[in-house]
Scaffold this active site. Structure first.
Site, short mmCIF file in Angstrom:
data_model
loop_
_atom_site.label_atom_id
_atom_site.label_comp_id
_atom_site.label_asym_id
_atom_site.label_seq_id
_atom_site.Cartn_x
_atom_site.Cartn_y
_atom_site.Cartn_z
N ASP A 148 -10.79 3.34 4.13
CA ASP A 148 -11.17 1.90 4.23
C ASP A 148 -12.91 1.89 4.15
O ASP A 148 -13.34 0.79 3.80
CB ASP A 148 -10.70 1.11 5.24
CG ASP A 148 -9.50 0.15 4.96
OD1 ASP A 148 -9.25 0.04 3.83
OD2 ASP A 148 -8.71 -0.10 5.92
N GLN A 189 -4.34 -1.27 9.64
CA GLN A 189 -4.02 -2.51 8.99
C GLN A 189 -4.88 -3.57 10.05
O GLN A 189 -4.53 -3.61 11.45
CB GLN A 189 -2.96 -2.93 8.72
CG GLN A 189 -2.74 -4.43 7.97
CD GLN A 189 -3.25 -4.39 6.68
OE1 GLN A 189 -3.15 -3.35 5.83
NE2 GLN A 189 -3.99 -5.44 6.27
N LYS A 232 0.78 -1.16 0.08
CA LYS A 232 0.07 0.19 0.06
C LYS A 232 0.90 1.10 -0.08
O LYS A 232 0.53 2.16 -0.80
CB LYS A 232 -0.99 -0.12 1.34
CG LYS A 232 -2.15 -1.18 0.96
CD LYS A 232 -2.86 -1.24 2.28
CE LYS A 232 -4.05 -2.34 2.16
NZ LYS A 232 -4.58 -2.87 3.47
#
Ligand code: NAP
Length: 283
Positions: free
Chosen positions: A120, A97, A53
């Site tokens: 997200d 994460q 990422k």
């Protein structure tokens, strides 16, 4: 019949070129898009995802902040860091994460991210807004799957779609996006009786479980589009999905490979969400 391959790498490349061009324009106006990525602990898979990422940001003109914390990080410190990033004007997206170590309450952490930086799309405000059709951000993995279906102009209106897997991060938002596109959607979970009876009816199957070879050729209607979100390892340690790719490609109309399918699209949609957050912030 051999299915047409839905090449996630190729589509991702195209979309990333657009992201890079728009990011360069914003940067020229003094508003470089920025993403903060937080990793807690040493989970090897998470380390790979996070590295990919951050690299994708660098490659496409997005500024990135990468915070690595030890697995015993107190929850309060993580929440304090998120508060700092919420207030940082250089950061337009914040990604924590998952999974987090057990002593940290993931829900509390996700709710601590400002909804306008929740790239997200996991904050309850964005998840709720997805139900009504207008979230600030769509979760990256199902959003990437939708882009792949759009890329082949798959006629979702009136189509029967079966989503196998019902997690908050993939299955449920996937089902909602398919529904909004006009599909008639069934969501299956681990308690579903006779999974094959459902999948055999589907014009679109999205497999998002995490079990190798769960979807076999006899479970697929000829010509169906099969999107494989799963990420598993085969006996040789090679990455594979939830779909028995070799057999299903002989039946399906379209199929995504693993690797090279949904994975690169997930990261791409993270870039898109970050870019759009920055565009919104810049007015
Ligand atoms: P998860 O949170 O473990 O959820 C799995 C879901 O599958 C649950 O809803 C579970 O049902 C359901 N399930 C389990 N066994 C089943 C069965 N036999 N039949 C039907 N449904 C079944 O997993 P996730 O986070 O959604 O991830 C799913 C997979 O996608 C994993 O392999 C993950 O690594 C992969 N993934 C890939 C990407 C990517 O970018 N390619 C991104 C995210 C995730 P219950 O609700 O009843 O427990």
């Amino acid at each position: 019949m051999t299915a047409t391959l839905l090449d996630g790498n190729a589509l991702a490349k195209k979309l990333r070129a657009d992201v890079a061009a728009r990011a360069a324009k914003l940067t020229a106006r003094g508003h470089q898009p920025g993403l903060a990525v937080i990793l807690v602990g040493e989970d090897p898979a998470s380390q790979v995802y996070v590295r990919n990422k951050v690299k994708a940001c660098e490659d496409n003109g997005i500024y990135s902040v990468f915070d690595r914390f030890p697995a015993d990080l107190p929850e309060a410190k993580l929440l304090a860091r998120i508060a700092e990033l919420n207030a940082d004007p250089k950061v337009h997206g914040i990604l924590v994460q998952l999974p987090l170590p057990k002593h940290i309450d993931s829900h509390k952490v996700l709710e601590a991210i400002a909804p306008e930086k929740d790239v997200d799309g996991f904050h309850v405000a964005n998840a709720g807004a997805l139900m009504t059709g207008a979230p600030l951000f769509r979760p990256c993995t199902p959003y990437g799957c939708m882009k792949m279906l759009e890329s082949i102009e798959f006629p979702l209106r009136g189509a029967r779609a079966v989503v196998v897997g019902a997690s908050n991060i993939v299955g449920k938002p996937m089902a909602m996006m398919l529904l909004q596109a006009g599909a008639t959607v069934t969501i299956c979970n681990s308690k579903t009786r006779d999974l094959a009876a459902h999948t055999r009816e589907a014009d679109v199957i999205v497999a998002a479980v995490g079990r190798r070879n769960l979807i076999t050729a006899d479970m697929v209607k000829p010509g169906a589009a099969v999107i494989d979100v799963g990420m598993n390892r085969d006996d040789q340690g090679k990455l594979c999905g939830d779909v028995d790719f070799a057999a299903v490609k002989e039946v399906a109309g379209w199929i995504t490979p693993v690797p090279g399918g949904v994975g690169p699209m997930t990261i791409t949609m993270l870039l898109v969400n970050t870019l759009e957050a920055a565009e919104r912030a810049a007015g």
